[in-house]
Design an enzyme around this catalytic site. Sequence first.
Site, short mmCIF file in Angstrom:
data_model
loop_
_atom_site.label_atom_id
_atom_site.label_comp_id
_atom_site.label_asym_id
_atom_site.label_seq_id
_atom_site.Cartn_x
_atom_site.Cartn_y
_atom_site.Cartn_z
N GLU A 1 0.86 -1.18 0.00
CA GLU A 1 0.00 0.00 0.00
C GLU A 1 0.89 1.23 0.00
O GLU A 1 1.95 1.23 0.63
CB GLU A 1 -0.91 0.03 1.24
CG GLU A 1 -1.75 1.30 1.29
CD GLU A 1 -2.81 1.34 2.37
OE1 GLU A 1 -2.66 0.62 3.38
OE2 GLU A 1 -3.78 2.10 2.21
N CYS B 56 -6.43 1.08 2.81
CA CYS B 56 -7.43 2.15 2.81
C CYS B 56 -7.40 3.00 1.55
O CYS B 56 -8.41 3.59 1.19
CB CYS B 56 -7.22 3.04 4.03
SG CYS B 56 -7.67 2.23 5.56
N ASN C 105 -11.98 -3.25 0.52
CA ASN C 105 -10.83 -3.47 1.40
C ASN C 105 -11.32 -3.93 2.77
O ASN C 105 -11.64 -5.09 2.96
CB ASN C 105 -9.97 -2.21 1.48
CG ASN C 105 -8.88 -2.32 2.54
OD1 ASN C 105 -8.24 -3.38 2.64
ND2 ASN C 105 -8.69 -1.31 3.35
N GLU C 106 -11.47 -2.98 3.66
CA GLU C 106 -11.78 -3.33 5.06
C GLU C 106 -13.19 -2.81 5.33
O GLU C 106 -13.36 -1.80 6.01
CB GLU C 106 -10.75 -2.61 5.93
CG GLU C 106 -10.48 -3.21 7.24
CD GLU C 106 -9.33 -2.50 7.92
OE1 GLU C 106 -8.33 -3.14 8.25
OE2 GLU C 106 -9.41 -1.27 8.14
O1 AHR Z 1 -2.04 -1.26 6.81
C1 AHR Z 1 -2.53 -0.02 7.19
C2 AHR Z 1 -4.05 0.05 7.14
O2 AHR Z 1 -4.61 -0.82 8.06
C3 AHR Z 1 -4.68 -0.36 5.85
O3 AHR Z 1 -4.68 0.66 4.92
C4 AHR Z 1 -6.07 -0.71 6.24
O4 AHR Z 1 -6.64 -1.69 5.41
C5 AHR Z 1 -5.95 -1.14 7.68
O5 AHR Z 1 -6.81 -0.44 8.47
#
Ligand code: AHR
Length: 656
Positions: free
Chosen positions: A45, A241, A375-376
């Site tokens: 990322e 994110c 993603n999350e």
């Molecule tokens: O790895 C850092 C962040 O942690 C990522 O962007 C996210 O997916 C998680 O909250």
Amino acid sequence: MKRIALTLTAIFAAATAFAQVHQLDINLKKPGAAIQPTMYGIFFEDINYAADGGLYAELVKNRSFEFPADALQGWKAFGKVEVRNDGPFERNPHYVRLMDPGHPHKWTGLDNEGFFGIGIKGGEQYRFSVWARVPDGGSSELRIELVNTAAMGENHFLCQETLKIAGKEWKKYQVILSPKSSLGKSVLRIFLTGKRTTTDLEHVSLFPVDTWMGHENGLRKDLAQALADLHPGIFRFPGGCIVEGTDLETRYQWKNTVGPVENRPLNENRWEYTFPHRFYPDYYQSYGLGFFEFFLLSEEIGSEPLPILSCGLACQFQNESADAHVHVDELQPYIQDALDLIEFANGPADSKWGGVRAEMGHPAPFNLKFIGIGNEQWDSIYPEHLEPFLKAIRAAHPEIKIVGSSGPDSEGRQFDYLWPEMKRLKADLVDEHFYRPYDWFLAQGARYDNYDRKGPKVFAGEYACHAKGRKWNHFYASLLEAAFMTGIERNADVVHMATYAPLFAHIEGWQWRPDLIWYDNLRSFRTVSWHVQQLYGEYRGTNTLKLTMNGANVTGAEGQDGLFASAVLDGNKIYVKVVNTADSPREISLNFTGLKKKANVKAVKGVRLASTELYSDNSLEDPARIEPAGFTFTGEGKTISETVPAYSFNIFVLEK
Ligand code: AHR
């Protein structure tokens, strides 16, 4: 008398405990589940200046003059300089005009500060390139320098070249700079020289010639090598994110990241402002490292690409209102992005998006097998958004495996809601995230032992041990990651992928730690966690082997004296991993069952990661402070005994 007897009993008990042999029974009768080649991988990322300023080897910041707050952010202009916005690249319209400063003793030009400075190495070559024109016709001259503005000598410059620009048309020019000495924080300086004829400049770029695999729009060699050396089976990108964006407008849009670099539009980076206490007002995504480059890197390091796409939900941590997200009925463009991405990766060169890939230099498909949607994400809004993607991708590409999410927590309400939802929707894999403290890691050795074998597979997509009050890289946290990973390995039938996160961090630009690989502008180092990942990657094996102690899995459970263990087969080799999380050594015996009467197992070699410096790690100054080392253990037979030191991760390599 009574007291002496008690003391003797205590001494005897302690001695027995110390000498107690922990017999690990490893059954060789038949190999267990296949360990997926994708099992251990990497998660990329653009956080902590992982792309621009990190893996992406571009040394110029704001090369297209598009930073929104100030087109000259990262630059210092002197003399007569004007920013204009009718340049040759539609999606990056700004450029600069350098003009005669109006006096023979004045100068016009620009300095670029790079990312925390421009790191250059003496003896290496650097390719300066620029799109330029002489708007009124004729020719002009530029002097390109790398300078040390803090130098005490007569000259600031470390190297200097002249570049002639000719004609009214925009053209790409380049010149090679060859500094003789190294400097972590040099400055790129451009002077308008000669007759000081008005000259326009756009997309000013500087790369080391010696990039990973020699690509011009390339990657920093030491950092890409650190990825290759992990032997990663899966490569997840671009996040995290940033997939979601702080708002939908700033979500990661893969289509903006392909095609000529000059025309890839700039995007905000959400990590610019996520933490006001670690604020980076100049953190943008140039997209120079885009989806083509990610796919290419996956191929070059031998891992399966796993792109994660927006499911139409902006970051849920940052948006509480439903209005921040796309309404389910309006998801079609997002779904189309996913379908087009599959065509970009796998379609024939004469298809629309396969053609873009071919034009970028890769006519052969990238052989994409996995895609992540969201993603999350959490709450019912996520399955609602995921479902139409699943239907469309399944209909058009039943061969692609789809990854869904179980939210940001390793357990709890969202996790308990989302897993059944992922099963209902028949996601192929579920992405679990856990940044958790010591006691969580110590207690989770058996996490996957009772997972449903009939549901989706697990992708442990983001994890790291985050110690309370010690949230930085250190040996003990990495040791607990190694311990936890024995449980991943033992459950290879249900866990198909695992990626530590985050991957990269610039020491002057981090927002989140711990991270796997750290660097400044010239140096980098691999953390102890990197070594843990590397060892699992190197000694992955092909099939699990049943390993028990007194009939139970070795998961650090009560009575197991801090031991975690697992075993795998690799051809005629056996790798037994034993992690001792306790503060004293443990006697173990590897007891092989299921062998024919006359057959034996022979010790080959041992590899050990151990330290008494629980809270230390490697560093730029001391990159090899804690590294795995070989150890010899000997023996041939059905039982081999050894001692594992306190706080150690041991790999026993044996042969049948
Ligand atoms: O790895 C850092 C962040 O942690 C990522 O962007 C996210 O997916 C998680 O909250």
